[in-house]
Design a protein around this motif. Structure first.
Motif, mmCIF file in Angstrom:
data_model
loop_
_atom_site.group_PDB
_atom_site.id
_atom_site.type_symbol
_atom_site.label_atom_id
_atom_site.label_comp_id
_atom_site.label_asym_id
_atom_site.label_seq_id
_atom_site.Cartn_x
_atom_site.Cartn_y
_atom_site.Cartn_z
ATOM 1 N N PRO A 247 0.836 -1.214 0.000
ATOM 2 C CA PRO A 247 0.000 0.000 0.000
ATOM 3 C C PRO A 247 0.862 1.252 0.000
ATOM 4 O O PRO A 247 1.910 1.311 0.647
ATOM 5 C CB PRO A 247 -0.797 -0.130 1.306
ATOM 6 N N CYS A 248 0.428 2.232 -0.754
ATOM 7 C CA CYS A 248 1.172 3.480 -0.892
ATOM 8 C C CYS A 248 0.213 4.641 -0.696
ATOM 9 O O CYS A 248 -0.796 4.744 -1.411
ATOM 10 C CB CYS A 248 1.827 3.540 -2.272
ATOM 11 N N LEU A 249 0.504 5.489 0.273
ATOM 12 C CA LEU A 249 -0.317 6.669 0.529
ATOM 13 C C LEU A 249 0.445 7.908 0.082
ATOM 14 O O LEU A 249 1.608 8.089 0.427
ATOM 15 C CB LEU A 249 -0.656 6.787 2.014
ATOM 16 N N ARG A 250 -0.235 8.746 -0.701
ATOM 17 C CA ARG A 250 0.359 10.028 -1.089
ATOM 18 C C ARG A 250 -0.574 11.143 -0.637
ATOM 19 O O ARG A 250 -1.759 11.120 -0.937
ATOM 20 C CB ARG A 250 0.557 10.092 -2.612
ATOM 21 N N ASN A 251 -0.035 12.100 0.072
ATOM 22 C CA ASN A 251 -0.823 13.210 0.592
ATOM 23 C C ASN A 251 -0.558 14.476 -0.215
ATOM 24 O O ASN A 251 0.592 14.810 -0.500
ATOM 25 C CB ASN A 251 -0.491 13.453 2.061
ATOM 26 N N PHE A 252 -1.632 15.172 -0.566
ATOM 27 C CA PHE A 252 -1.534 16.405 -1.331
ATOM 28 C C PHE A 252 -2.500 17.433 -0.772
ATOM 29 O O PHE A 252 -3.444 17.105 -0.056
ATOM 30 C CB PHE A 252 -1.902 16.169 -2.802
ATOM 31 N N ARG A 253 -2.269 18.680 -1.143
ATOM 32 C CA ARG A 253 -3.258 19.714 -0.856
ATOM 33 C C ARG A 253 -3.340 20.670 -2.028
ATOM 34 O O ARG A 253 -2.330 21.001 -2.660
ATOM 35 C CB ARG A 253 -2.954 20.457 0.449
ATOM 36 N N PHE A 254 -4.564 21.079 -2.326
ATOM 37 C CA PHE A 254 -4.834 22.090 -3.338
ATOM 38 C C PHE A 254 -4.979 23.428 -2.632
ATOM 39 O O PHE A 254 -5.737 23.547 -1.653
ATOM 40 C CB PHE A 254 -6.132 21.779 -4.086
ATOM 41 N N VAL A 255 -4.271 24.436 -3.110
ATOM 42 C CA VAL A 255 -4.327 25.762 -2.500
ATOM 43 C C VAL A 255 -4.406 26.815 -3.607
ATOM 44 O O VAL A 255 -3.976 26.579 -4.735
ATOM 45 C CB VAL A 255 -3.096 26.046 -1.605
ATOM 46 N N PRO A 256 -4.941 28.003 -3.282
ATOM 47 C CA PRO A 256 -4.933 29.096 -4.267
ATOM 48 C C PRO A 256 -3.554 29.690 -4.414
ATOM 49 O O PRO A 256 -2.744 29.660 -3.477
ATOM 50 C CB PRO A 256 -5.918 30.112 -3.677
ATOM 51 N N SER A 257 -3.255 30.221 -5.575
ATOM 52 C CA SER A 257 -1.942 30.835 -5.799
ATOM 53 C C SER A 257 -1.671 31.957 -4.811
ATOM 54 O O SER A 257 -0.539 32.140 -4.362
ATOM 55 C CB SER A 257 -1.859 31.379 -7.231
ATOM 56 N N LEU A 258 -2.683 32.724 -4.464
ATOM 57 C CA LEU A 258 -2.479 33.858 -3.573
ATOM 58 C C LEU A 258 -1.922 33.423 -2.230
ATOM 59 O O LEU A 258 -1.115 34.131 -1.623
ATOM 60 C CB LEU A 258 -3.797 34.613 -3.363
ATOM 61 N N GLU A 259 -2.335 32.252 -1.743
ATOM 62 C CA GLU A 259 -1.868 31.812 -0.433
ATOM 63 C C GLU A 259 -0.369 31.573 -0.427
ATOM 64 O O GLU A 259 0.337 32.027 0.467
ATOM 65 C CB GLU A 259 -2.587 30.530 -0.008
ATOM 66 N N VAL A 260 0.143 30.838 -1.418
ATOM 67 C CA VAL A 260 1.579 30.549 -1.429
ATOM 68 C C VAL A 260 2.379 31.734 -1.905
ATOM 69 O O VAL A 260 3.502 31.957 -1.456
ATOM 70 C CB VAL A 260 1.875 29.282 -2.277
ATOM 71 N N ASP A 261 1.811 32.540 -2.811
ATOM 72 C CA ASP A 261 2.543 33.718 -3.285
ATOM 73 C C ASP A 261 2.778 34.701 -2.166
ATOM 74 O O ASP A 261 3.820 35.368 -2.117
ATOM 75 C CB ASP A 261 1.771 34.392 -4.413
ATOM 76 N N SER A 262 1.835 34.809 -1.233
ATOM 77 C CA SER A 262 1.982 35.762 -0.136
ATOM 78 C C SER A 262 3.073 35.365 0.840
ATOM 79 O O SER A 262 3.553 36.180 1.612
ATOM 80 C CB SER A 262 0.656 35.900 0.617
ATOM 81 N N LYS A 263 3.488 34.096 0.786
ATOM 82 C CA LYS A 263 4.525 33.624 1.700
ATOM 83 C C LYS A 263 5.917 33.741 1.097
ATOM 84 O O LYS A 263 6.908 33.454 1.750
ATOM 85 C CB LYS A 263 4.245 32.177 2.099
ATOM 86 N N GLU A 264 5.968 34.097 -0.172
ATOM 87 C CA GLU A 264 7.272 34.157 -0.857
ATOM 88 C C GLU A 264 7.888 35.559 -0.714
ATOM 89 O O GLU A 264 7.203 36.533 -0.499
ATOM 90 C CB GLU A 264 7.082 33.806 -2.329
#
Length: 264
Positions: A247-264
């Motif tokens: 068994p293989c579990l892969r975890n992901f999350r979908f986020v808006p560009s604004l959320e990650v761009d604001s952290k850069e």
């Protein structure tokens, strides 16, 4: 089956698992008006169950002539069409409108078919769809609204495509490494996003940015797959190797560009 090839193994993700992720996307749909739709539950059923046709096929995987597991893309057309027909009927038992949407989804794969069996399937499903529409006349008038049906099909197919994006791409894939289907964005456009084309790309190995963002909030998902060693396929055969796989579990999350761009 979704089959992702690696050097020494393949990752195999059942289609019904991919459909579960499609439903998770739909349940976070960003257009709030959808939740007041009288057909919301029927659309949810169609999204969640749209690939149940693959359950019996994925339970007994096959190898192609090169010794590779068939994926949903290259699976032999005859048994695939037969499974599609049974799957449509199974979904329609839950609700005829859900079955209608799944029928339209599967039929769309054969609109440019060059095979006799593909053309027959397309014609048969179009006839089925018309029969089911006539049966709906005794129900709510909205069931017979062509624009509603087209919109619901578009939502189903976007959730399907977005789920395939995360299931088929290598985690953290650069844009040029992505599968070709979604490199230039998704084909569906929605009025609540001003009909802008939705683009996705990996920000990190487990974070996917989408712009514009079609969901109400961030979405975290887990993909449940099976890692199958290629040597074990040769030694045991695909069915035994698959059921003995890790068994293989892969975890992901979908986020808006604004959320990650604001952290850069």
């Amino acid at each position: 089956m979704i089959v992702n090839d690696a050097d020494t193994h393949v990752e195999m993700i059942p289609q019904h698992e991919h459909a579960r992720i499609s439903a998770a996307l739909f349940e976070k749909w960003g257009d709030a008006s959808v939740y007041q739709d009288v057909l919301w539950n029927e659309l949810l059923v169609a999204v969640r169950e749209h690939d149940r046709a693959w359950i019996p096929l994925d339970a007994s995987p096959l190898l192609d002539k090169f010794g590779k597991p068939y994926s949903f893309i290259d699976y032999p057309e005859g048994p695939k069409i037969k499974a599609y027909q049974h799957g449509i009927e199974s979904v329609a038992e839950k609700h005829i409108y859900s079955g209608l949407l799944v029928s339209r989804h599967y039929a769309s794969f054969f609109e440019s078919s060059q095979t006799e069996s593909g053309r027959r399937f397309l014609q048969s499903e179009r006839q089925r769809q018309q029969r089911w529409r006539k049966r709906q006349q005794r129900w709510r008038k909205k069931l017979n609204d062509p624009q509603t049906e087209e919109f619901h099909l578009k939502v189903l197919q976007f959730c399907d495509d977005a789920s395939l994006y995360v299931c088929m791409n290598k985690p953290g894939a650069a844009k040029h490494e992505e599968i070709s289907w979604f490199k230039d964005g998704f084909r569906q456009q929605f009025s609540f996003l001003n009909n802008r084309k939705i683009h996705a790309h990996f920000y990190t190995s487990d974070t996917i940015k989408m712009d514009p963002f079609p969901l109400l909030t961030n979405l975290e998902i887990t993909i449940n797959g099976i890692v199958v060693d290629k040597q074990q396929i040769v030694k045991k055969g695909i069915k035994k190797a698959y059921f003995d796989g890790r068994p293989c579990l892969r975890n992901f999350r979908f986020v808006p560009s604004l959320e990650v761009d604001s952290k850069e």
